[in-house]
Design an enzyme around this catalytic site. Structure first.
Site, PDB file in Angstrom:
ATOM      1  CD  GLU A   6      48.731  -4.416 141.451  1.00  0.00           C
ATOM      2  OE1 GLU A   6      49.764  -3.855 141.500  1.00  0.00           O
ATOM      3  OE2 GLU A   6      48.550  -4.541 139.687  1.00  0.00           O
ATOM      4  CB  CYS A  23      20.849  23.139 136.966  1.00  0.00           C
ATOM      5  SG  CYS A  23      19.125  23.924 137.389  1.00  0.00           S
ATOM      6  CG  ASP A  42      54.452 -17.081 134.437  1.00  0.00           C
ATOM      7  OD1 ASP A  42      53.538 -16.563 134.957  1.00  0.00           O
ATOM      8  OD2 ASP A  42      55.629 -16.517 133.744  1.00  0.00           O
ATOM      9  CG  HIS A  78      37.215   2.347 137.891  1.00  0.00           C
ATOM     10  ND1 HIS A  78      38.116   0.721 138.311  1.00  0.00           N
ATOM     11  CD2 HIS A  78      35.702   2.304 138.527  1.00  0.00           C
ATOM     12  CE1 HIS A  78      36.623   0.278 138.095  1.00  0.00           C
ATOM     13  NE2 HIS A  78      35.510   1.265 138.484  1.00  0.00           N
TER      14      HIS A  78
END
Ligand SMILES: NC(=O)c1ccc[n+]([C@@H]2O[C@H](COP(=O)([O-])OP(=O)(O)OC[C@H]3O[C@@H](n4cnc5c(N)ncnc54)[C@H](O)[C@@H]3O)[C@@H](O)[C@H]2O)c1
Length: 436
Positions: free
Chosen positions: A161, A268, A30, A217
């Site tokens: 998470e 419908c 990183d 989602h």
């Protein structure tokens, strides 16, 4: 395997720790020194249940280390996961700044590496990003060729998470886009311990699957919230409603209806959606999700019209008229709307539907005559006749006969397929799938 993980945020730190737990030797990289220091001290750089303990264990067993030195990490590993951020820009596009930076570093490091290396992206990126940004930059800075000199894949992460360790170690499906066979084998090996559906596919499809999943989602959440609001107003428990609805797995929670195709219709769905919106309006509840569904359905008919009129042909044969094959139910069939709009634009339309006929010998003929007299006169009883007398054929239902048109189609025909009856027709004529 020796794995370097670029970017140790939510996805990267979980991927690094869990990969180490699975027995791989992992170097986490990183640019933020504080995250590197945290990992090396056995502490999670993010808040995630169980992660600090897992990192501490893996660091103490020498399976996990962290560094800011990208070059060293590339030289010391065989596979790299790219897990850097792809945040939103003001334009709604994603920023590929972190991706660009990391790919430049990886490319430069590969220039001085003799062994084969494989780069696997776990960041979420729009379709085309792998080809246009990741591969292009690594090739440019390494002087190597993707797919032969180094491997490339995208392995989207689906973790949530809060349950990230469980989701990483118990995936419910594996989606892996691979540029080359060697990368496919590496991804097969990296995912071999998971007992779930596995899809080793092309890169663009894998990029899109991740977006499709997240959009789905989000749609589910907003749909459930909208139903919840309406239920609250009607003094019904929305949780109960959705629980019961989700218990039905043939249509409600299944692959059913999840295929791109033509607009919905029938007796419908449009009626009930309208009624629900009406009820909500009377409760002063706005229903942006339900409204958008109706609008999207109208757009799908517009798209079909554009495809048909775009061919330039005036003689159109419509294969199917009822809202689906095997029924004579014409109520709110989007194919009726399609036929009417084409006739209104002056197209010469003839229609075949084995279950719907204007001839007096068939049981439903009176209904067609009465309800749709303007269409009854252009209904014919022979499929061959429609095919012979049309320049554009529109496949509107999944009738078995419409899936085997190959022998009857002429090269000069345009086929507009609304139901994915036979994409193979593209080799025989001008074939247009409505959304493929
Ligand atoms: N957070 C999630 O639940 C989740 C789930 C699935 C997929 N994703 C996707 O995964 C990607 C990463 O998400 P995140 O939430 O882990 O991001 P994040 O912002 O938490 O982490 C990104 C990390 O990359 C580091 N970084 C930036 N540039 C770097 C460089 N040049 N070299 C090394 N490190 C660098 C940053 O310092 C940071 O630690 C995104 O594309 C995201 O959309 C996220």
């Amino acid at each position: 395997m020796r794995i370097s993980v670029f970017g140790i945020g939510y996805v990267g730190s979980v991927s690094a720790a869990c990969s180490a737990q699975q027995g791989h030797s992992v170097v986490a990289v990183d640019s933020d020194e504080s995250k590197v220091t945290a990992i090396n001290a056995g502490v999670a750089p993010i808040v995630e249940a169980g992660l600090s303990a897992l990192i501490a264990e893996q660091v103490s067993e020498n399976r996990l280390t962290a560094t800011v030195k990208a070059r060293n990490a590339i030289l010391e590993t065989d596979v790299s996961y790219i897990c850097v951020g792809t945040p939103s820009l003001e334009t709604d596009d994603i920023s590929l700044k972190q991706i660009t930076h990391v790919c430049t570093e990886i490319g430069e490091a590969l220039r001085s590496k003799n062994e084969h290396h494989t780069i696997i992206t776990r960041s979420t990126m729009l379709p085309g990003s792998m080809e246009n940004v990741v591969i292009r930059l690594i090739e440019k800075h390494s002087g190597l060729t993707a797919g032969t000199d180094f491997g490339v894949g995208i392995y989207p992460e689906f973790l949530r998470e809060g349950q990230a360790i469980f989701d990483f170690t118990h995936p419910s499906t594996i989606v892996a886009g691979c540029l080359d066979d060697q990368t496919k084998e590496i991804l097969r090996s990296l995912t071999s311990q998971y007992d779930c559906e596995k899809h080793y596919i092309d890169i663009r499809t894998a990029e899109m699957v991740k977006y499709c999943a997240n959009a789905w989602h989000a749609s589910k959440i907003s749909f459930a919230n909208e139903i919840g609001w309406l239920c609250k107003k009607l003094e019904i428990d929305g949780h109960k409603v959705l629980d019961v609805m989700c218990s039905e797995t043939r249509l409600n929670m299944s692959r059913h209806y999840m295929r791109p195709g033509f607009a919905f219709g029938g007796s419908c769905l449009p009626k009930d959606l309208r009624a629900l919106r009406h009820k909500a309006r009377h409760q002063d509840i706005s229903t942006p999700v339900l409204d958008a569904i109706m609008l999207a359905n109208e757009r799908q008919i517009d798209r079909a019209i554009k495809l048909i009129t775009g061919s330039g042909n005036r003689r159109v044969g419509l294969l199917g008229l009822a809202f689906k094959a095997g029924t004579d139910d014409l109520r709110e069939s989007p194919l009726v709307a399609l036929a009417e709009r084409l006739i209104g634009k002056g197209y010469e339309v003839i229609i075949y539907d084995r279950a719907v006929s204007a001839s007096p010998s068939k049981g439903n003929s009176r209904a067609v005559d009465r309800v749709l007299p303007h269409l009854a006169s252009i209904l014919v009883d022979e499929l061959d006749h429609v095919i012979d007398c049309s320049d554009t054929l529109v496949v509107g239902t999944e009738d078995e006969d419409f899936k085997n048109l190959n022998g009857q189609i002429r090269p000069e025909h345009t086929v507009v397929d609304l139901v994915r009856a036979d994409p193979g027709l593209s080799e025989r004529c001008n074939y247009q799938g409505i959304c493929w």
